[in-house]
Structure formats: C-alpha cells, structure tokens
Design a protein around this motif. Sequence first.
Motif, PDB file in Angstrom:
ATOM      1  N   ASP A   1       0.816  -1.218   0.000  1.00 37.52           N
ATOM      2  CA  ASP A   1       0.000   0.000   0.000  1.00 37.52           C
ATOM      3  C   ASP A   1       0.848   1.265   0.000  1.00 37.52           C
ATOM      4  OD1 ASP A   1      -2.362  -1.404  -0.078  1.00 37.52           O
ATOM      5  OD2 ASP A   1      -2.620  -1.424   2.087  1.00 37.52           O
ATOM      6  N   GLY A   2       2.021   1.191  -0.639  1.00 35.23           N
ATOM      7  CA  GLY A   2       2.875   2.369  -0.760  1.00 35.23           C
ATOM      8  C   GLY A   2       3.707   2.677   0.464  1.00 35.23           C
ATOM      9  N   ARG A   3       3.863   1.714   1.372  1.00 39.60           N
ATOM     10  CA  ARG A   3       4.671   1.952   2.583  1.00 39.60           C
ATOM     11  C   ARG A   3       6.116   2.268   2.214  1.00 39.60           C
ATOM     12  NH1 ARG A   3       7.713  -0.678   6.906  1.00 39.60           N
ATOM     13  NH2 ARG A   3       8.056  -2.571   5.684  1.00 39.60           N
ATOM     14  N   ASN A   4       6.716   3.216   2.943  1.00 38.54           N
ATOM     15  CA  ASN A   4       8.125   3.547   2.772  1.00 38.54           C
ATOM     16  C   ASN A   4       8.940   2.791   3.816  1.00 38.54           C
ATOM     17  OD1 ASN A   4       7.498   5.258   0.725  1.00 38.54           O
ATOM     18  ND2 ASN A   4       8.386   7.086   1.629  1.00 38.54           N
ATOM     19  N   ALA A   5       9.536   1.694   3.382  1.00 35.65           N
ATOM     20  CA  ALA A   5      10.372   0.895   4.270  1.00 35.65           C
ATOM     21  C   ALA A   5      11.780   1.485   4.317  1.00 35.65           C
ATOM     22  CB  ALA A   5      10.425  -0.545   3.781  1.00 35.65           C
ATOM     23  N   ILE A   6      12.492   1.220   5.401  1.00 36.38           N
ATOM     24  CA  ILE A   6      13.921   1.549   5.495  1.00 36.38           C
ATOM     25  C   ILE A   6      14.691   0.237   5.475  1.00 36.38           C
ATOM     26  CG2 ILE A   6      15.762   2.583   6.880  1.00 36.38           C
ATOM     27  CD1 ILE A   6      13.708   4.475   8.071  1.00 36.38           C
ATOM     28  N   VAL A   7      15.717   0.183   4.628  1.00 39.71           N
ATOM     29  CA  VAL A   7      16.523  -1.024   4.446  1.00 39.71           C
ATOM     30  C   VAL A   7      17.969  -0.693   4.789  1.00 39.71           C
ATOM     31  CG1 VAL A   7      17.333  -2.697   2.746  1.00 39.71           C
ATOM     32  CG2 VAL A   7      14.961  -1.924   2.689  1.00 39.71           C
ATOM     33  N   ARG A   8      18.648  -1.649   5.431  1.00 38.68           N
ATOM     34  CA  ARG A   8      20.073  -1.452   5.770  1.00 38.68           C
ATOM     35  C   ARG A   8      20.924  -2.459   5.007  1.00 38.68           C
ATOM     36  NH1 ARG A   8      20.929  -3.079  11.405  1.00 38.68           N
ATOM     37  NH2 ARG A   8      21.404  -5.122  10.504  1.00 38.68           N
ATOM     38  N   TRP A   9      22.033  -1.965   4.457  1.00 41.02           N
ATOM     39  CA  TRP A   9      23.027  -2.823   3.817  1.00 41.02           C
ATOM     40  C   TRP A   9      24.294  -2.796   4.658  1.00 41.02           C
ATOM     41  CZ3 TRP A   9      27.966  -2.197   1.915  1.00 41.02           C
ATOM     42  CH2 TRP A   9      28.454  -3.204   1.068  1.00 41.02           C
ATOM     43  N   ARG A  10      24.736  -3.982   5.072  1.00 42.32           N
ATOM     44  CA  ARG A  10      25.941  -4.078   5.892  1.00 42.32           C
ATOM     45  C   ARG A  10      26.735  -5.308   5.471  1.00 42.32           C
ATOM     46  NH1 ARG A  10      24.930  -4.636  12.146  1.00 42.32           N
ATOM     47  NH2 ARG A  10      24.717  -2.356  12.011  1.00 42.32           N
ATOM     48  N   ASP A  11      27.975  -5.077   5.051  1.00 41.58           N
ATOM     49  CA  ASP A  11      28.884  -6.178   4.701  1.00 41.58           C
ATOM     50  C   ASP A  11      28.244  -7.154   3.712  1.00 41.58           C
ATOM     51  OD1 ASP A  11      30.803  -5.138   6.448  1.00 41.58           O
ATOM     52  OD2 ASP A  11      30.002  -6.275   8.143  1.00 41.58           O
ATOM     53  N   GLY A  12      27.575  -6.611   2.710  1.00 40.13           N
ATOM     54  CA  GLY A  12      27.014  -7.446   1.665  1.00 40.13           C
ATOM     55  C   GLY A  12      25.657  -8.033   1.963  1.00 40.13           C
TER      56      GLY A  12
ATOM     57  N   GLU B   1      15.826  -5.670   6.570  1.00 38.65           N
ATOM     58  CA  GLU B   1      14.776  -4.719   6.913  1.00 38.65           C
ATOM     59  C   GLU B   1      15.176  -3.988   8.195  1.00 38.65           C
ATOM     60  OE1 GLU B   1      11.761  -4.114   5.337  1.00 38.65           O
ATOM     61  OE2 GLU B   1      12.437  -5.394   3.693  1.00 38.65           O
ATOM     62  N   ALA B   2      15.031  -2.668   8.187  1.00 43.00           N
ATOM     63  CA  ALA B   2      15.410  -1.886   9.360  1.00 43.00           C
ATOM     64  C   ALA B   2      14.223  -1.196  10.024  1.00 43.00           C
ATOM     65  CB  ALA B   2      16.458  -0.836   8.970  1.00 43.00           C
ATOM     66  N   LEU B   3      13.064  -1.227   9.370  1.00 40.19           N
ATOM     67  CA  LEU B   3      11.877  -0.564   9.905  1.00 40.19           C
ATOM     68  C   LEU B   3      10.704  -1.530   9.841  1.00 40.19           C
ATOM     69  CD1 LEU B   3      10.665   2.150  10.941  1.00 40.19           C
ATOM     70  CD2 LEU B   3      10.043   2.635   8.571  1.00 40.19           C
ATOM     71  N   PRO B   4      10.177  -1.935  10.992  1.00 36.77           N
ATOM     72  CA  PRO B   4       9.079  -2.907  10.966  1.00 36.77           C
ATOM     73  C   PRO B   4       7.781  -2.286  10.468  1.00 36.77           C
ATOM     74  CG  PRO B   4       9.466  -2.149  13.215  1.00 36.77           C
ATOM     75  CD  PRO B   4      10.557  -1.559  12.374  1.00 36.77           C
TER      76      PRO B   4
ATOM     77  N   SER C   1       6.075   3.626   8.444  1.00 37.08           N
ATOM     78  CA  SER C   1       6.442   4.075   7.112  1.00 37.08           C
ATOM     79  C   SER C   1       7.171   5.399   7.226  1.00 37.08           C
ATOM     80  CB  SER C   1       5.181   4.231   6.248  1.00 37.08           C
ATOM     81  OG  SER C   1       5.490   4.700   4.953  1.00 37.08           O
ATOM     82  N   ALA C   2       8.387   5.453   6.709  1.00 37.36           N
ATOM     83  CA  ALA C   2       9.230   6.650   6.831  1.00 37.36           C
ATOM     84  C   ALA C   2       8.874   7.637   5.728  1.00 37.36           C
ATOM     85  CB  ALA C   2      10.702   6.280   6.764  1.00 37.36           C
ATOM     86  N   ARG C   3       8.013   8.579   6.081  1.00 35.51           N
ATOM     87  CA  ARG C   3       7.584   9.563   5.092  1.00 35.51           C
ATOM     88  C   ARG C   3       7.193  10.852   5.794  1.00 35.51           C
ATOM     89  NH1 ARG C   3       2.138   9.384   1.319  1.00 35.51           N
ATOM     90  NH2 ARG C   3       2.725  11.041  -0.141  1.00 35.51           N
ATOM     91  N   SER C   4       7.852  11.945   5.405  1.00 31.33           N
ATOM     92  CA  SER C   4       7.478  13.263   5.904  1.00 31.33           C
ATOM     93  C   SER C   4       6.482  13.899   4.944  1.00 31.33           C
ATOM     94  CB  SER C   4       8.712  14.162   6.029  1.00 31.33           C
ATOM     95  OG  SER C   4       8.327  15.501   6.298  1.00 31.33           O
ATOM     96  N   ARG C   5       5.573  14.698   5.494  1.00 36.73           N
ATOM     97  CA  ARG C   5       4.638  15.450   4.656  1.00 36.73           C
ATOM     98  C   ARG C   5       4.894  16.953   4.747  1.00 36.73           C
ATOM     99  NH1 ARG C   5       0.144  12.303   2.736  1.00 36.73           N
ATOM    100  NH2 ARG C   5       0.278  10.171   3.521  1.00 36.73           N
ATOM    101  N   ALA C   6       6.059  17.354   5.251  1.00 43.06           N
ATOM    102  CA  ALA C   6       6.432  18.764   5.221  1.00 43.06           C
ATOM    103  C   ALA C   6       6.469  19.234   3.779  1.00 43.06           C
ATOM    104  CB  ALA C   6       7.791  18.969   5.889  1.00 43.06           C
ATOM    105  N   HIS C   7       5.947  20.412   3.530  1.00 41.37           N
ATOM    106  CA  HIS C   7       5.787  20.942   2.162  1.00 41.37           C
ATOM    107  C   HIS C   7       4.866  20.063   1.326  1.00 41.37           C
ATOM    108  CE1 HIS C   7       9.860  23.349   2.160  1.00 41.37           C
ATOM    109  NE2 HIS C   7       9.035  23.731   3.118  1.00 41.37           N
ATOM    110  N   GLU C   8       4.169  19.125   1.935  1.00 37.45           N
ATOM    111  CA  GLU C   8       3.309  18.126   1.303  1.00 37.45           C
ATOM    112  C   GLU C   8       4.094  17.076   0.529  1.00 37.45           C
ATOM    113  OE1 GLU C   8       0.214  17.886   2.079  1.00 37.45           O
ATOM    114  OE2 GLU C   8       0.158  19.816   3.123  1.00 37.45           O
ATOM    115  N   TYR C   9       5.212  17.445  -0.082  1.00 34.64           N
ATOM    116  CA  TYR C   9       5.974  16.499  -0.888  1.00 34.64           C
ATOM    117  C   TYR C   9       7.015  15.736  -0.073  1.00 34.64           C
ATOM    118  CZ  TYR C   9       3.841  19.085  -4.708  1.00 34.64           C
ATOM    119  OH  TYR C   9       2.934  19.677  -5.552  1.00 34.64           O
ATOM    120  N   GLY C  10       7.381  16.245   1.103  1.00 36.80           N
ATOM    121  CA  GLY C  10       8.236  15.500   2.014  1.00 36.80           C
ATOM    122  C   GLY C  10       9.677  15.399   1.574  1.00 36.80           C
TER     123      GLY C  10
END
Length: 647
Positions: free
Chosen positions: A49-60, A64-67, A71-80
């Motif tokens: 449903d358009g969720r903004n997940a955060i992913v971490r890359w470490r040593d190859g 998943e870093a955000l359960p 959803s990591a999304r700002s709406r400042a200025h509406e566009y974030g």
Amino acid sequence: MNDARKTAAYGSWASPITAQRIARGSIGLGQIVHDDRDVYWTETRPAEDGRNAIVRWRDGVTQEALPAPYSARSRAHEYGGGAFTVAKGVIYFSNDSDQRLYRIAPGEAPRALTPEAGRRYADAVIDRRRRRMLCVCEDHDASGGPQNSIVSIDLGGTADSRTLISGNDFYASPRLSPDGRRLAWLTWNHPDMPWDGTELWLADVAPDGSPASPRRVAGGRDESVFQPEFSPDGTLYFVSDRSNWWNLYCLRHGRIEALAPMEAEFGLPQWVFGQSTYAFVSARRLVCAVNRAGTWRLAALDTDTHRIDFIETPFTHIGGVIAVHGEVVCVAASSTLSAAVVRFDLATARHEILRSSSEDVIEAAYLSVPQTLSYPTTDGGTAHAFYYPPTNGDFRAPGDELPPLLVLSHGGPTSAASNALSLIKIQFWTSRGFAVLDVNYRGSTGYGRDYRRQLDGRWGAADVEDCIAGARHLVERGLVDEKRLAIHGGSAGGYTTLCALTFHDFFHAGAAYYGVSDLETLARDTHKFEARYLDRLIGPWPASGDLYRARSPIHHVERLSCPVIFFQGLEDKVVPPDQTEKMVHALRAKGIAVAYVPFAGEAHGFRRAENIRCALEAELYFYSRVFGFDPADTLAPVAIDNLRDGD
C-alpha cells in the motif's frame, strides 16, 4: 534473412510488460544515508500500500530496518523527503500516519520522540556533541496557517523541542560543520520558490546551542542555492545558479570560489528535502552528478586544483549521492537499466548493485531506446525532448501504417523528463506499438536558469506550444500518425495536457492525472509551499485574475472537443478532487467523450499496486476505443460517456 516477427497493427502488440508486472514487480528507491560503513535507503512498496520501508546494507547483507506498519515519510511541504537519518545504529524517522518523529535502536521497537501534534519534520542532522537533532519543523497548529522553522530536539531523554531559527516562510538543509561550531541553512520567502531565489546563511553555534552572529553568505531573490555541505576540513560548499547554471562553489577565506564552472547542472529543483548531487570522499576530493541536456554523469572533482574527471559508467540518470569510506553510493539508472542503489569503488572503477527497483529483467528486444531531440518552437525558441519509437521484438506493423503518438508533459512544471528506464511511463506503451515523446518544454530544469525562466508568465502557453511543436516535428519527419495524437500528464503536466486539449485543435485524445483545471481555485486553496508559485508562472493573484480565468480550462470547456480520461486520488490535498470533477461534469454536459477513474485512499500520485495497474489498463482501454485498435491485453471496460463512433 527471414523476419520472424508477426504483423499486427500498432497498439495491438502483445507485450510482456504488463500492468500487473509493473505494479507488483517494482519499488521506488528514495533517500540514501550512511552510518559509518552501513548504508540505508528507503523503498516505496506498492505491494504494501505504498509503505516507505527503510533497508540497511551491511557487509554485503541487506536487512529490513523498519518494521511494518511504520512508514518513513514526511509530509512537510506536502511532498516530504528527508524523512530519516541514522547515527550510531539508531534510526530517527518521521512516521507517515501521524507525522511524529520516532527513534528505533537495534533490537528495540520504535519509540516516539515527539508528541501528538500538528507538526511535520524533515531534513534532520544529528548534533552528537549536544545530544540533539536539528531539523526543519512545519507546525500546522500555529495560528495563521503553517509556520516553518529550524528546531532542535533533545535526544538525551526529554525530547524537548526548541526553536532555533524562524521568521521566514521556509527553511531547508540545516547542516553542522564537522566540529559542531557552525550551522548553515537555506531559507526563502513567498512569492519565491526555492528554484527562484534562496538564501544561504551561516552562523556560529553558541555555548547554549543557539545560532549566533548569523550572516547571509550567498543567494537572494534572483539566485537559487542548493545543498549546502561542509567538507571534512570545515569548508562550506554549495550549488548556485548565479552563472545561469547550477554549478558548485565554496566559501573559502571569506570569499566565494567557483569550482569547475561549466554549462551544466549540478543541482535540482528542491521539491523535496534531502536531495544530494555531491558528496566528499575527502577534504580534497568530492564526487558529483552532472547533468548536460538531460543526461547525468558521475564525476570526481579535486577541490584544490578544480580539475574534474568524468567517471565512465553505464548510467545516464544519477542522484542521491553519498560517500562511504572512499566509495560512492547513489541511485542510478539508464534507458535500459532499472533504477538501483549502486555502490562505486573509485579505486577500481567497478560498481555493484545493492538493490534494484525491479528484479524483473525485461529483454532488450522489448525496450525502446530514447533519441535526444532539440527542435524549433514558437517565438524563435528551442525545446527539448526524448523520443521513443515503438519497439517489440515479436511484432512489426503493416508497412503503410504509422504509430499513434503519446506526448508526455511532465509535472512540476519546474522539473524535467528523464531518460531513465520507466516501464510505467514509456515502455508499457512503446512495447504495444505507441511512439512516445517525453518533452522538456521551456521551464524545465537541466538547461540553465534562463531556460527555466522562459515559462515565467507563460504557463499554459509556452509549455503547450512546445508539446505541440514536438509532435508536429515527428509528424513532419513521417514518424507518427498525424490522426492519432494523444497527450498525457499528471499534476502540473495534467494542466498542460488540459490546456493543449482546450485551447488548441491539435491532439485527438488526452489523459489527465490529478490535473489542474482552475487556476483561481489553485491559487486560493493550495498548500503553503506552492501558495505563491503562480505569481511567476501566471501573474500575481488576485491582480491578474483575468489572466487566471483566461488560462483555466474549466472556463473554456466549449473549446474542448476531443475525448479525455481523468484519474484522481480522492485524498489529494495538492490538486483537490473538485478540480477534476468540475471538468468531468462540464464535459459530460457538453456531450464530449469523457471517462473518470477516481481512487479512494490515494493522494497526489498513486502508491498502491492495484491502483497503478488499474490506471494503466484503463488508459490503454480508453485509447483503444478512441483510436480504433484491438489491444492484446484482456482489459476491464471503462465507462466512457458520450463516446460515438469516429471519436
């Protein structure tokens, strides 16, 4: 040599690039940050449903870093944009559903830092010496409308918020020097947009953490400054268009110094927070993305000698540049390679894809490769575009047939068409037998400030003229069918589309996605960030009210005479649904062929997989009925009011 391809009419070719495959098989790649050697990025997932997940890359290894459901999304200025940052393994992010800031440490659940209130946060930087976060705050509970400021939020346990800088309409890019003793930021006021005029300010940081002795070091009403950054040795760098082109500069020994001046762009229009086109590998070397005529390249710049060396890569679109221990990570794409998070080893010139926006690889035989066009337009001007011919390894058209043309008018309008691979915008259509022209009309970015300013006072005119001139250019070259010309656009591009269909008898069909139809309503009702955008594009409101009405398609429906399909998110706050619904009702009443596809729960742009699929298939069905071809796809019918044979 025998040609094994089947012969079929343009538009009716069977394509492996299906709407379902596009919607379910791709993600959006956003902001990239690093924490020591760890790399993090956001993924917009239509299947969630358009969720903004955060992913971490470490040593190859990617994790998943955000359960969910966070959803990591700002709406400042509406566009974030600029919705998260990371420090010592701790992620700080703005959560979409409530716009509160959260903290998530390894092995712990997310914990809210800010109270429930009408505040939105973006563009954070961690001040480790003072155990606080600095970020932009947009307060929607303030009297008199949203108030913007730069605030500090205590990370030592109290999460107290303190306003550091306020008084202007907008702020962006708070940046701390490596020693924490100086703070830089951008600011601007109505009626300017950040690509018109911004100011770069610099202040000392007092013992109590407040800014002291603030002074403006660059920018003004006629200079756009982008992405201030401190180098590892504490020198302040930034991008400015003072030379007409967004070029790199630094403030050294109290003087502004140009670095590698050229007729190319190192900057972007600041629609969202957290954009980055350059990063420091060391105090003497930075890596940057450079845009010439719509094509981006990666380059390394010696900050002492100003020598710039371009780095050979297979990519033509590059953004989100960061540097990690001598390596560079960015989002990169080309006309045949999907956007990906890519890591470059500068020592070996090799690259590694950390995450692709699509694991679904399309065979080259089904991909149309763009041709860069520059062509004459009105008033002796020149416009630019990318032309994509119909391409499908399994099909060819009858020898005497020319393809229908789909002209794309990008949003913004201060933005640009890209030559990066786009299955949804381009290849879905070209693989079915459409030609596509993606126009960088006057006012687009990537061609210098003067080209951007050519849309001032002429929105709804110059952009439309350039779309028509591009289509006419292809007709005159015998590349497309002059009787099957369509135009498509979303948001500001939807306005261009509606103006082209209303004020000119040239195109034969159109698709408007959440498009502006009433400039007066937009000027009165739009959100703060764009509240005065039209002052330059049209004229000051309400003094120029007559011009607003003259350029609004809703007031001239009697001049529109070709079929149109409309798509609209019912939660859209940027272009509210009534803009679309007024046009639909007016066309129905006039007897013009019209279709309307609304989406509940969608805002400005569609994020859910099922809606992305529905919109693509509905638009294809609409063109098949209007242009008279039989699509190979099995499509759900769309109600088209007033459609008659011959439309």
